[in-house]
Write a protein that holds these residues in place. Structure first.
Motif, PDB file in Angstrom:
ATOM      1  N   HIS A  45       0.707  -1.171  -0.118  1.00 22.28           N
ATOM      2  CA  HIS A  45      -0.035  -0.002   0.174  1.00 22.28           C
ATOM      3  C   HIS A  45       0.916   1.246  -0.046  1.00 22.28           C
ATOM      4  CE1 HIS A  45       0.672  -0.605   4.452  1.00 22.28           C
ATOM      5  NE2 HIS A  45       0.629   0.759   4.512  1.00 22.28           N
ATOM      6  N   ARG A  60      -3.724   9.029   5.078  1.00 21.70           N
ATOM      7  CA  ARG A  60      -4.459   7.627   5.270  1.00 21.70           C
ATOM      8  C   ARG A  60      -3.738   6.754   3.953  1.00 21.70           C
ATOM      9  NH1 ARG A  60      -6.643  10.557   8.420  1.00 21.70           N
ATOM     10  NH2 ARG A  60      -8.826  10.721   8.644  1.00 21.70           N
ATOM     11  N   SER A  61      -3.957   5.434   4.408  1.00 23.04           N
ATOM     12  CA  SER A  61      -3.381   4.436   3.819  1.00 23.04           C
ATOM     13  C   SER A  61      -4.259   3.857   2.803  1.00 23.04           C
ATOM     14  CB  SER A  61      -2.828   3.043   4.605  1.00 23.04           C
ATOM     15  OG  SER A  61      -2.161   3.610   5.798  1.00 23.04           O
ATOM     16  N   TYR A  62      -3.569   3.534   1.463  1.00 17.78           N
ATOM     17  CA  TYR A  62      -4.683   2.898   0.273  1.00 17.78           C
ATOM     18  C   TYR A  62      -3.609   1.986  -0.328  1.00 17.78           C
ATOM     19  CZ  TYR A  62      -7.894   6.487   1.320  1.00 17.78           C
ATOM     20  OH  TYR A  62      -8.920   7.089   2.255  1.00 17.78           O
ATOM     21  N   SER A  63      -4.337   0.679  -0.321  1.00 16.36           N
ATOM     22  CA  SER A  63      -3.686  -0.411  -1.055  1.00 16.36           C
ATOM     23  C   SER A  63      -3.589  -0.107  -2.500  1.00 16.36           C
ATOM     24  CB  SER A  63      -4.529  -1.770  -0.860  1.00 16.36           C
ATOM     25  OG  SER A  63      -4.860  -2.020   0.367  1.00 16.36           O
ATOM     26  N   THR A  76      -7.663   2.345  -5.459  1.00 22.10           N
ATOM     27  CA  THR A  76      -9.299   2.409  -5.330  1.00 22.10           C
ATOM     28  C   THR A  76      -9.787   2.674  -3.930  1.00 22.10           C
ATOM     29  OG1 THR A  76      -9.449   0.732  -7.120  1.00 22.10           O
ATOM     30  CG2 THR A  76     -11.474   0.983  -5.662  1.00 22.10           C
ATOM     31  N   VAL A  77     -10.600   3.767  -3.981  1.00 18.15           N
ATOM     32  CA  VAL A  77     -10.982   4.510  -2.637  1.00 18.15           C
ATOM     33  C   VAL A  77     -12.596   4.320  -2.577  1.00 18.15           C
ATOM     34  CG1 VAL A  77     -10.892   6.672  -1.446  1.00 18.15           C
ATOM     35  CG2 VAL A  77      -9.043   6.201  -2.797  1.00 18.15           C
ATOM     36  N   GLN A  78     -12.694   3.745  -1.425  1.00 17.71           N
ATOM     37  CA  GLN A  78     -14.422   3.730  -1.002  1.00 17.71           C
ATOM     38  C   GLN A  78     -14.609   4.709  -0.067  1.00 17.71           C
ATOM     39  OE1 GLN A  78     -16.514   0.856  -1.611  1.00 17.71           O
ATOM     40  NE2 GLN A  78     -18.080   2.658  -0.700  1.00 17.71           N
ATOM     41  N   LEU A  80     -16.357   7.327   2.333  1.00 11.51           N
ATOM     42  CA  LEU A  80     -17.072   7.160   3.612  1.00 11.51           C
ATOM     43  C   LEU A  80     -17.707   8.896   3.703  1.00 11.51           C
ATOM     44  CD1 LEU A  80     -15.108   5.635   6.244  1.00 11.51           C
ATOM     45  CD2 LEU A  80     -16.709   4.401   4.747  1.00 11.51           C
ATOM     46  N   GLU A  84     -12.921  11.993   6.379  1.00  5.91           N
ATOM     47  CA  GLU A  84     -12.225  13.290   6.181  1.00  5.91           C
ATOM     48  C   GLU A  84     -11.527  13.312   4.857  1.00  5.91           C
ATOM     49  OE1 GLU A  84      -9.296  16.073   9.287  1.00  5.91           O
ATOM     50  OE2 GLU A  84      -8.926  13.747   8.996  1.00  5.91           O
ATOM     51  N   VAL A  85     -10.790  12.179   4.510  1.00  6.13           N
ATOM     52  CA  VAL A  85     -10.122  11.777   3.362  1.00  6.13           C
ATOM     53  C   VAL A  85     -10.519  11.555   2.102  1.00  6.13           C
ATOM     54  CG1 VAL A  85      -7.907  10.841   2.241  1.00  6.13           C
ATOM     55  CG2 VAL A  85      -8.111  12.027   4.619  1.00  6.13           C
ATOM     56  N   SER A  86     -11.440  10.421   2.328  1.00  6.27           N
ATOM     57  CA  SER A  86     -11.968   9.641   1.183  1.00  6.27           C
ATOM     58  C   SER A  86     -12.943  10.390   0.181  1.00  6.27           C
ATOM     59  CB  SER A  86     -12.395   8.253   1.467  1.00  6.27           C
ATOM     60  OG  SER A  86     -13.730   8.504   2.735  1.00  6.27           O
ATOM     61  N   PRO A  87     -13.786  11.388   0.864  1.00 14.24           N
ATOM     62  CA  PRO A  87     -14.530  12.338   0.118  1.00 14.24           C
ATOM     63  C   PRO A  87     -13.739  13.127  -0.833  1.00 14.24           C
ATOM     64  CG  PRO A  87     -15.553  12.181   2.403  1.00 14.24           C
ATOM     65  CD  PRO A  87     -14.102  11.507   2.448  1.00 14.24           C
ATOM     66  N   SER A 126     -13.940  -2.857   0.302  1.00 13.13           N
ATOM     67  CA  SER A 126     -12.724  -2.646  -0.360  1.00 13.13           C
ATOM     68  C   SER A 126     -11.392  -3.256   0.044  1.00 13.13           C
ATOM     69  CB  SER A 126     -12.454  -0.957   0.033  1.00 13.13           C
ATOM     70  OG  SER A 126     -12.300  -0.889   1.402  1.00 13.13           O
ATOM     71  N   VAL A 129      -9.183  -4.844  -2.619  1.00 15.68           N
ATOM     72  CA  VAL A 129      -8.171  -3.855  -3.671  1.00 15.68           C
ATOM     73  C   VAL A 129      -6.665  -4.601  -3.650  1.00 15.68           C
ATOM     74  CG1 VAL A 129      -6.910  -1.549  -3.946  1.00 15.68           C
ATOM     75  CG2 VAL A 129      -9.489  -1.870  -3.047  1.00 15.68           C
TER      76      VAL A 129
HETATM   77  C1  LIG Z   1      -3.260  -0.662   4.989  1.00 19.68           C
HETATM   78  C2  LIG Z   1      -4.546  -0.096   4.701  1.00 19.68           C
HETATM   79  C3  LIG Z   1      -4.924  -0.141   3.449  1.00 19.68           C
HETATM   80  C4  LIG Z   1      -6.123   0.362   3.044  1.00 19.68           C
HETATM   81  N1  LIG Z   1      -6.564   0.464   1.638  1.00 19.68           N
HETATM   82  C5  LIG Z   1      -7.545   0.865   1.442  1.00 19.68           C
HETATM   83  C6  LIG Z   1      -8.262   0.780   0.212  1.00 19.68           C
HETATM   84  O1  LIG Z   1      -7.549   0.256  -0.734  1.00 19.68           O
HETATM   85  N2  LIG Z   1      -9.345   1.483  -0.035  1.00 19.68           N
HETATM   86  C7  LIG Z   1     -10.187   2.232   0.697  1.00 19.68           C
HETATM   87  O2  LIG Z   1     -11.136   2.888   0.445  1.00 19.68           O
HETATM   88  N3  LIG Z   1      -9.545   2.348   1.974  1.00 19.68           N
HETATM   89  C8  LIG Z   1      -8.650   1.763   2.457  1.00 19.68           C
HETATM   90  N4  LIG Z   1      -7.958   1.702   3.554  1.00 19.68           N
HETATM   91  C9  LIG Z   1      -8.760   2.370   4.562  1.00 19.68           C
HETATM   92  C10 LIG Z   1      -8.260   4.098   4.631  1.00 19.68           C
HETATM   93  O3  LIG Z   1      -6.968   4.348   5.024  1.00 19.68           O
HETATM   94  C11 LIG Z   1      -9.149   5.340   5.314  1.00 19.68           C
HETATM   95  O4  LIG Z   1      -9.279   4.582   6.756  1.00 19.68           O
HETATM   96  C12 LIG Z   1     -10.501   5.279   4.670  1.00 19.68           C
HETATM   97  O5  LIG Z   1     -10.575   5.701   3.503  1.00 19.68           O
HETATM   98  C13 LIG Z   1     -11.223   6.401   5.635  1.00 19.68           C
HETATM   99  O6  LIG Z   1     -10.631   7.274   5.632  1.00 19.68           O
HETATM  100  P1  LIG Z   1     -11.412   9.050   5.797  1.00 19.68           P
HETATM  101  O7  LIG Z   1     -10.525   9.814   6.176  1.00 19.68           O
HETATM  102  O8  LIG Z   1     -12.368   9.170   4.680  1.00 19.68           O
HETATM  103  O9  LIG Z   1     -12.304   8.483   7.289  1.00 19.68           O
HETATM  104  P2  LIG Z   1     -12.044   8.997   8.564  1.00 19.68           P
HETATM  105  O10 LIG Z   1     -12.074  10.602   8.656  1.00 19.68           O
HETATM  106  O11 LIG Z   1     -10.531   8.562   8.968  1.00 19.68           O
HETATM  107  O12 LIG Z   1     -13.281   8.456   9.429  1.00 19.68           O
HETATM  108  C14 LIG Z   1     -13.564   6.943   9.460  1.00 19.68           C
HETATM  109  C15 LIG Z   1     -14.770   6.556   9.994  1.00 19.68           C
HETATM  110  O13 LIG Z   1     -14.385   6.738  11.630  1.00 19.68           O
HETATM  111  C16 LIG Z   1     -15.240   7.849  12.128  1.00 19.68           C
HETATM  112  N5  LIG Z   1     -14.600   8.637  13.014  1.00 19.68           N
HETATM  113  C17 LIG Z   1     -13.585   9.568  12.696  1.00 19.68           C
HETATM  114  N6  LIG Z   1     -13.204  10.070  13.974  1.00 19.68           N
HETATM  115  C18 LIG Z   1     -14.154   9.507  14.810  1.00 19.68           C
HETATM  116  C19 LIG Z   1     -13.875   9.616  16.179  1.00 19.68           C
HETATM  117  N7  LIG Z   1     -13.334  10.680  16.934  1.00 19.68           N
HETATM  118  N8  LIG Z   1     -15.037   9.096  16.906  1.00 19.68           N
HETATM  119  C20 LIG Z   1     -15.810   8.117  16.291  1.00 19.68           C
HETATM  120  N9  LIG Z   1     -15.499   7.910  15.052  1.00 19.68           N
HETATM  121  C21 LIG Z   1     -14.897   8.523  14.267  1.00 19.68           C
HETATM  122  C22 LIG Z   1     -15.867   8.621  10.742  1.00 19.68           C
HETATM  123  O14 LIG Z   1     -17.095   9.072  11.121  1.00 19.68           O
HETATM  124  C23 LIG Z   1     -15.830   7.509   9.789  1.00 19.68           C
HETATM  125  O15 LIG Z   1     -17.066   6.644   9.767  1.00 19.68           O
HETATM  126  C24 LIG Z   1      -6.960   1.232   4.117  1.00 19.68           C
HETATM  127  C25 LIG Z   1      -6.271   1.119   5.287  1.00 19.68           C
HETATM  128  C26 LIG Z   1      -5.010   0.672   5.471  1.00 19.68           C
HETATM  129  C27 LIG Z   1      -4.534   0.791   7.178  1.00 19.68           C
END
Ligand SMILES: Cc1cc2nc3c(=O)[nH]c(=O)nc-3n(C[C@H](O)[C@H](O)[C@H](O)COP(=O)(O)OP(=O)(O)OC[C@H]3O[C@@H](n4cnc5c(N)ncnc54)[C@H](O)[C@@H]3O)c2cc1C
Length: 211
Positions: A45, A60-63, A76-78, A80, A84-87, A126, A129
């Motif tokens: 990743h 954030r990490s992505y495979s 490929t990003v799913q 949420l 914070e980051v995926s949108p 996801s 990936v």
């Molecule tokens: C090795 C690895 C590989 C990955 N590969 C992929 C991939 O290929 N594709 C993919 O889509 N994702 C992957 N992920 C996941 C990715 O890293 C992110 O975690 C994901 O995209 C969500 O990030 P975000 O910033 O959008 O959500 P975040 O902001 O991190 O939030 C994630 C969830 O947690 C909740 N949340 C946030 N803060 C709090 C809090 N303080 N209390 C309670 N709930 C909270 C949010 O409401 C949300 O529902 C991978 C992760 C790892 C570790």
């Protein structure tokens, strides 16, 4: 020498978005051109870092979804919706935009095409990936290694890469793909095995019940 390689992987670098591709209504593939990319193995990743105008950073990490080779990477990003980051990655980022990343990262969950032992891959959502990178690596390397992927999603519309998986599984008897839908089964889908739910006493039967 090994230390230099590790430091290289941990160095942040800028790639550029070449194209974006919607995989499902909530998941998007980013095709990136990354100059001086050191190469990767299927299963690794990258870390992606976003920096706001005020200097705030989120990482954030992505495979890696693509097979090794060349300076192109696919992630490929799913999305949420409350993330914070995926949108940003799935709705804002456009072709031509820069994207900061580092990697490749991870040395244990990888597959080398030279490995002859049959491979069983199981994924949900996801999590497919990095396994897709393994399926693609098997194809690009013409590996004869038998591979089976069991991939579970809520329904057909949430399955990543389903057309590609159907296409490659149809051509290669040593690659078996089972798509499993947990909330909706499609009997016409050759790859779908569905999931049997206990029969209800009354009320409408879902397609999963009939499977
Ligand atoms: C090795 C690895 C590989 C990955 N590969 C992929 C991939 O290929 N594709 C993919 O889509 N994702 C992957 N992920 C996941 C990715 O890293 C992110 O975690 C994901 O995209 C969500 O990030 P975000 O910033 O959008 O959500 P975040 O902001 O991190 O939030 C994630 C969830 O947690 C909740 N949340 C946030 N803060 C709090 C809090 N303080 N209390 C309670 N709930 C909270 C949010 O409401 C949300 O529902 C991978 C992760 C790892 C570790």
């Amino acid at each position: 020498m090994a230390r230099a390689a590790v430091l290289g992987r941990l160095t942040w670098r800028f790639g550029r978005v070449l194209a974006v591709r919607d995989e499902t209504p909530t998941a998007r593939t980013l095709v990136l051109d990354v100059p001086d990319w050191p190469g990767h193995l299927a299963g690794q990743h990258v870390d992606v870092r976003l920096t706001a105008e005020d200097g705030y950073q989120a990482q954030r990490s992505y495979s890696i979804a693509s097979a090794p080779g060349g300076g192109r990477l696919e992630l490929t990003v799913q999305r949420l919706d409350d993330g914070e980051v995926s949108p940003y990655l799935t709705q804002v980022l456009r072709p031509g935009d820069p994207l900061e990343l580092r990697g490749p990262i991870g040395g244990w969950f990888v597959w080398h095409p030279g490995e002859a032992s049959p491979v069983l891959l199981a994924a949900g959502g996801s999590g497919v990936v990095p396994l897709m990178a393994m399926v693609r690596t098997r194809l690009t390397s013409s590996s004869p290694t038998p591979m089976r992927l069991i991939y579970s999603t809520r329904g057909p519309d949430m399955a990543l890469y389903s057309d590609e998986l159907r296409s490659v599984a149809g051509r290669d008897p040593e690659l078996r793909v089972d798509l499993v839908y947990t909330r909706q089964a499609v009997r016409a889908d050759r790859l779908c095995r569905g999931r049997r739910r206990p029969a209800r006493r009354s009320g409408p039967r879902s397609t999963a019940d009939q499977d």
